[in-house]
Design an enzyme around this catalytic site. Sequence first.
Site, PDB file in Angstrom:
ATOM      1  N   THR A  28       0.823  -1.310  -0.062  1.00 34.42           N
ATOM      2  CA  THR A  28      -0.048   0.150  -0.063  1.00 34.42           C
ATOM      3  C   THR A  28       0.867   1.352  -0.103  1.00 34.42           C
ATOM      4  OG1 THR A  28      -0.117  -0.233   2.362  1.00 34.42           O
ATOM      5  CG2 THR A  28      -1.891  -1.109   1.109  1.00 34.42           C
ATOM      6  N   HIS A 119       0.125 -16.439  -5.408  1.00 32.90           N
ATOM      7  CA  HIS A 119      -1.216 -16.029  -6.181  1.00 32.90           C
ATOM      8  C   HIS A 119      -0.863 -15.944  -7.608  1.00 32.90           C
ATOM      9  CE1 HIS A 119      -3.597 -15.328  -2.024  1.00 32.90           C
ATOM     10  NE2 HIS A 119      -3.287 -16.561  -2.585  1.00 32.90           N
TER      11      HIS A 119
HETATM   12  P1  NAD Z   1      -5.808  -7.935   2.609  1.00 34.74           P
HETATM   13  O1  NAD Z   1      -6.099  -6.827   1.774  1.00 34.74           O
HETATM   14  O2  NAD Z   1      -6.813  -8.958   3.139  1.00 34.74           O
HETATM   15  O3  NAD Z   1      -5.128  -7.346   4.017  1.00 34.74           O
HETATM   16  C1  NAD Z   1      -4.176  -6.391   4.026  1.00 34.74           C
HETATM   17  C2  NAD Z   1      -3.857  -6.086   5.559  1.00 34.74           C
HETATM   18  O4  NAD Z   1      -2.572  -5.194   5.418  1.00 34.74           O
HETATM   19  C3  NAD Z   1      -4.905  -5.354   6.160  1.00 34.74           C
HETATM   20  O5  NAD Z   1      -5.231  -5.984   7.494  1.00 34.74           O
HETATM   21  C4  NAD Z   1      -4.469  -3.851   6.523  1.00 34.74           C
HETATM   22  O6  NAD Z   1      -4.728  -3.456   7.531  1.00 34.74           O
HETATM   23  C5  NAD Z   1      -2.926  -4.096   6.369  1.00 34.74           C
HETATM   24  N1  NAD Z   1      -2.034  -3.090   5.809  1.00 34.74           N
HETATM   25  C6  NAD Z   1      -2.610  -2.180   4.799  1.00 34.74           C
HETATM   26  N2  NAD Z   1      -1.367  -1.165   4.741  1.00 34.74           N
HETATM   27  C7  NAD Z   1      -0.393  -1.435   5.502  1.00 34.74           C
HETATM   28  C8  NAD Z   1       0.662  -0.819   5.844  1.00 34.74           C
HETATM   29  N3  NAD Z   1       1.246   0.031   5.132  1.00 34.74           N
HETATM   30  N4  NAD Z   1       1.559  -1.469   6.846  1.00 34.74           N
HETATM   31  C9  NAD Z   1       0.988  -2.525   7.549  1.00 34.74           C
HETATM   32  N5  NAD Z   1      -0.048  -3.122   7.247  1.00 34.74           N
HETATM   33  C10 NAD Z   1      -0.732  -2.601   6.527  1.00 34.74           C
HETATM   34  O7  NAD Z   1      -4.455  -8.517   1.794  1.00 34.74           O
HETATM   35  P2  NAD Z   1      -3.946  -9.950   1.962  1.00 34.74           P
HETATM   36  O8  NAD Z   1      -4.029 -10.624   3.289  1.00 34.74           O
HETATM   37  O9  NAD Z   1      -2.732 -10.119   0.914  1.00 34.74           O
HETATM   38  O10 NAD Z   1      -4.967 -10.918   1.052  1.00 34.74           O
HETATM   39  C11 NAD Z   1      -5.985 -10.591   0.006  1.00 34.74           C
HETATM   40  C12 NAD Z   1      -5.599 -10.781  -1.206  1.00 34.74           C
HETATM   41  O11 NAD Z   1      -5.109  -9.590  -1.861  1.00 34.74           O
HETATM   42  C13 NAD Z   1      -4.308 -11.860  -1.657  1.00 34.74           C
HETATM   43  O12 NAD Z   1      -4.735 -12.916  -2.141  1.00 34.74           O
HETATM   44  C14 NAD Z   1      -3.501 -11.055  -2.729  1.00 34.74           C
HETATM   45  O13 NAD Z   1      -3.387 -11.846  -3.830  1.00 34.74           O
HETATM   46  C15 NAD Z   1      -4.432  -9.917  -2.961  1.00 34.74           C
HETATM   47  N6  NAD Z   1      -3.847  -8.415  -3.522  1.00 34.74           N
HETATM   48  C16 NAD Z   1      -2.683  -8.241  -3.979  1.00 34.74           C
HETATM   49  C17 NAD Z   1      -2.375  -6.903  -4.137  1.00 34.74           C
HETATM   50  C18 NAD Z   1      -0.887  -6.741  -4.674  1.00 34.74           C
HETATM   51  O14 NAD Z   1      -0.520  -7.476  -5.232  1.00 34.74           O
HETATM   52  N7  NAD Z   1      -0.096  -5.531  -4.365  1.00 34.74           N
HETATM   53  C19 NAD Z   1      -3.092  -6.019  -3.937  1.00 34.74           C
HETATM   54  C20 NAD Z   1      -4.544  -6.267  -3.569  1.00 34.74           C
HETATM   55  C21 NAD Z   1      -4.936  -7.427  -3.169  1.00 34.74           C
END
Ligand code: NAD
Length: 254
Positions: A28, A119
């Site tokens: 993020t 994934h």
């Molecule tokens: P999720 O969205 O379920 O959870 C993300 C977690 O990270 C949340 O609990 C949030 O509070 C926390 N978070 C956000 N920013 C943060 C920061 N700067 N520091 C610390 N914590 C922070 O994500 P997940 O557990 O990876 O599972 C969801 C699915 O999302 C996965 O299957 C993945 O494939 C997919 N995904 C991937 C991307 C990517 O490739 N960047 C982006 C979106 C979703």
Amino acid sequence: MSDQARPLAEVLAAAKRAIAFTGAGISTESGIPDFRGPQGIWTKIDPADFTLENYLYNDEHRRRIWRFRLENKGARYEPNAGHRALADLERLGVLDCVVTQNIDGLHIEAGNTTVLELHGHGRSVRCLGCGDEHPSGEILERVRAGDDDPHCTRCGGLLKSATISFGEPLPAHVVDESFARAEACDVCLVVGSSLVVYPAAGIPLAAVRAGARLAIVNEEPTPLDGEAELVIRGRAGSILTDAIAAVREMLGVQ
Ligand code: NAD
């Protein structure tokens, strides 16, 4: 240094073979929204859109996805301080591998060499018929030229990004290797994952069951917090940067 980083550094500096398990939250700070965080993608669009079934049987959905990918092709995301800290931890000889749920490829760009992408990833496009694989850019050029639902030129099969949709099995060899490395590690560091997506979330759990110390860095509570020796609530970039700087000091590395 934040008070939170020192206990994490102590756990990492004592590790012989640590693994990092990361989720969307580590990216993020590179500008890529997560799914379930307060600003997450699920607050804006419907997760049901991302099923394999929808992709296979809904032509309009496929066209939308290709259009979306083409429009976002120019978007350039860079690894952030959190990714760079994990690459540094590998260079220090502490980190065995990164197991990630992310499809953005940023751990590889940051310099980690063993990255298990549970994934999949967005670097290539695969034919669901014959398995033929192409760089994503090549197929997006076809879309740009007007082929709005591209099919395989070899077998006519459907082309799909090498990312895993809901309802699609995870790559078995990546899952097996991730569990094997989790069961062999002595520290499992979870960063930026809500830990609700299975089987991925079973990986840190397998590490704990096999005797590893668990540390979680996340902005929000997770269902595995009770299993962890250390839970650090905050943003990954600064916490990991501070912690890895302290690991360097503790290991006596410049
Ligand atoms: P999720 O969205 O379920 O959870 C993300 C977690 O990270 C949340 O609990 C949030 O509070 C926390 N978070 C956000 N920013 C943060 C920061 N700067 N520091 C610390 N914590 C922070 O994500 P997940 O557990 O990876 O599972 C969801 C699915 O999302 C996965 O299957 C993945 O494939 C997919 N995904 C991937 C991307 C990517 O490739 N960047 C982006 C979106 C979703």
